[in-house]
Design a protein around this motif. Structure first.
Motif, short mmCIF file in Angstrom:
data_model
loop_
_atom_site.label_atom_id
_atom_site.label_comp_id
_atom_site.label_asym_id
_atom_site.label_seq_id
_atom_site.Cartn_x
_atom_site.Cartn_y
_atom_site.Cartn_z
N ARG A 64 -7.30 12.90 -0.94
CA ARG A 64 -7.37 11.47 -1.27
C ARG A 64 -8.63 11.18 -2.06
NH1 ARG A 64 -4.61 6.53 1.29
NH2 ARG A 64 -4.71 7.78 3.17
N ASN A 120 0.80 -1.22 0.00
CA ASN A 120 0.00 0.00 0.00
C ASN A 120 0.84 1.27 0.00
OD1 ASN A 120 0.85 -0.73 2.51
ND2 ASN A 120 -0.90 0.13 3.55
N ASP A 133 -1.59 9.93 8.07
CA ASP A 133 -2.55 8.83 8.21
C ASP A 133 -2.44 8.14 9.56
OD1 ASP A 133 -3.86 9.03 5.80
OD2 ASP A 133 -3.52 6.93 5.26
N ALA A 163 -5.65 16.46 8.74
CA ALA A 163 -6.16 15.14 8.36
C ALA A 163 -7.32 15.27 7.38
CB ALA A 163 -6.60 14.38 9.60
N THR A 220 6.59 2.67 9.33
CA THR A 220 6.89 3.20 8.00
C THR A 220 8.15 2.58 7.38
OG1 THR A 220 8.19 5.04 8.90
CG2 THR A 220 5.84 5.42 8.56
N CYS A 252 -6.07 16.36 3.97
CA CYS A 252 -5.41 15.20 3.40
C CYS A 252 -6.44 14.21 2.84
CB CYS A 252 -4.57 14.56 4.49
SG CYS A 252 -3.34 13.42 3.89
N SER A 253 -7.49 13.98 3.59
CA SER A 253 -8.48 13.02 3.15
C SER A 253 -9.32 13.55 1.98
CB SER A 253 -9.34 12.56 4.33
OG SER A 253 -10.61 13.10 4.28
N GLN A 266 -3.77 10.15 12.57
CA GLN A 266 -5.15 10.62 12.44
C GLN A 266 -5.91 10.65 13.78
OE1 GLN A 266 -6.34 9.34 8.81
NE2 GLN A 266 -7.69 11.10 8.64
N ILE A 290 2.62 11.74 4.02
CA ILE A 290 1.21 11.36 3.94
C ILE A 290 0.96 10.18 4.87
CG2 ILE A 290 -0.52 10.25 2.46
CD1 ILE A 290 -0.38 12.98 1.54
N GLU A 291 1.86 9.22 4.83
CA GLU A 291 1.71 8.04 5.68
C GLU A 291 1.69 8.42 7.15
OE1 GLU A 291 4.55 4.93 4.85
OE2 GLU A 291 3.48 3.47 6.11
N TYR A 324 0.23 5.88 -1.16
CA TYR A 324 0.81 7.08 -0.55
C TYR A 324 1.54 7.91 -1.60
CZ TYR A 324 -0.19 4.85 3.91
OH TYR A 324 -0.82 4.27 4.98
N HIS A 336 -1.12 9.55 -3.74
CA HIS A 336 -1.75 10.58 -2.90
C HIS A 336 -0.83 11.80 -2.80
CE1 HIS A 336 -4.27 11.21 1.04
NE2 HIS A 336 -4.11 12.32 0.39
#
Lengths: 106, 106
Positions: B89, A3, B27, B82, B43, B85-86, B30, B23-24, A7, A10
């Motif tokens: 996405r 996954n 996430d 967040a 990560t 960011c979403s 969050q 980004i990760e 990222y 994104h």
DNA sequence: TTAATAGTTCATATTTTTGTGAACTATTAA
DNA sequence: TTAATAGTTCACAAAAATATGAACTATTAA
């Protein structure tokens, strides 16, 4: 590992927000479409530079182009882009205020 | 000319969203804070690299750090990050679907 | 058909970001 | 006090993004 690709994709889309000129364009297109020349007139700078930025944003699906005669009209592909942008602006404003508060105490 | 500075600042903050690792991290944070080692474990990669990314995000006001004993706990400075960011996405997902639709027609 | 308008594309130089490993600092535990 | 854990900082190399000007394409108007 599988996954990590999402990222990357994104982040690619989010990168569209990471440049002053592109932010300005998103602001300009918030409520209406504008043609290339209009945008250039407002933002200033070289047409080649603007063209490349608009092209990059379009490729990333942030902007939509509509050709009419000899003019290219650009618009936001989604209100979500403007919303995300404005949320980040609020974060910035909060940061600046916080910064100011710290300065005031000195 | 006078308000170009705000675009620059705004873009600076938005740049925080423009990297897969960052980004990760957004996430991951969050709903809860995590310490450096936890984030690194999830990560992967080099600790120096992660440290620099977290530090950059913190300087831009995207993250907040809380030191507890020998651990640094990171969290999002605002839910707005967040949310932005979403939203981006969602824009990506819409693009991918649109892309798929075009492929289906071929 | 020629010129003007509206933009795009390309090559290149410059700047910025990113990744890497080594060295360093701070806190805790033995 | 020594060692271990938890990270940060730094210098440098490599990769990516940006700006620039010139050349090019497409549409319209004269």
């Amino acid at each position: 590992m599988i996954n990590k690709n999402i990222y990357k994709l994104h982040a690619e889309v989010c990168k569209a927000l990471g440049h002053p000129l592109r932010i300005e364009v998103i602001d300009l297109l918030q409520d209406n479409e504008l043609c290339f020349t209009d945008i250039l007139e407002i933002t200033g700078g070289l047409k080649s530079n603007l063209s490349q930025h608009l092209s990059a944003m379009t490729k990333k699906g942030i902007l939509t182009v509509r050709r009419d005669g000899k003019c290219n009209y650009f618009s936001l592909s989604s209100k979500k882009v403007a919303k995300a942008c404005s949320l980040m602006r609020e974060v910035l404003i909060t940061n600046l205020k916080q910064h100011q508060k710290i300065l005031d105490k000195m």
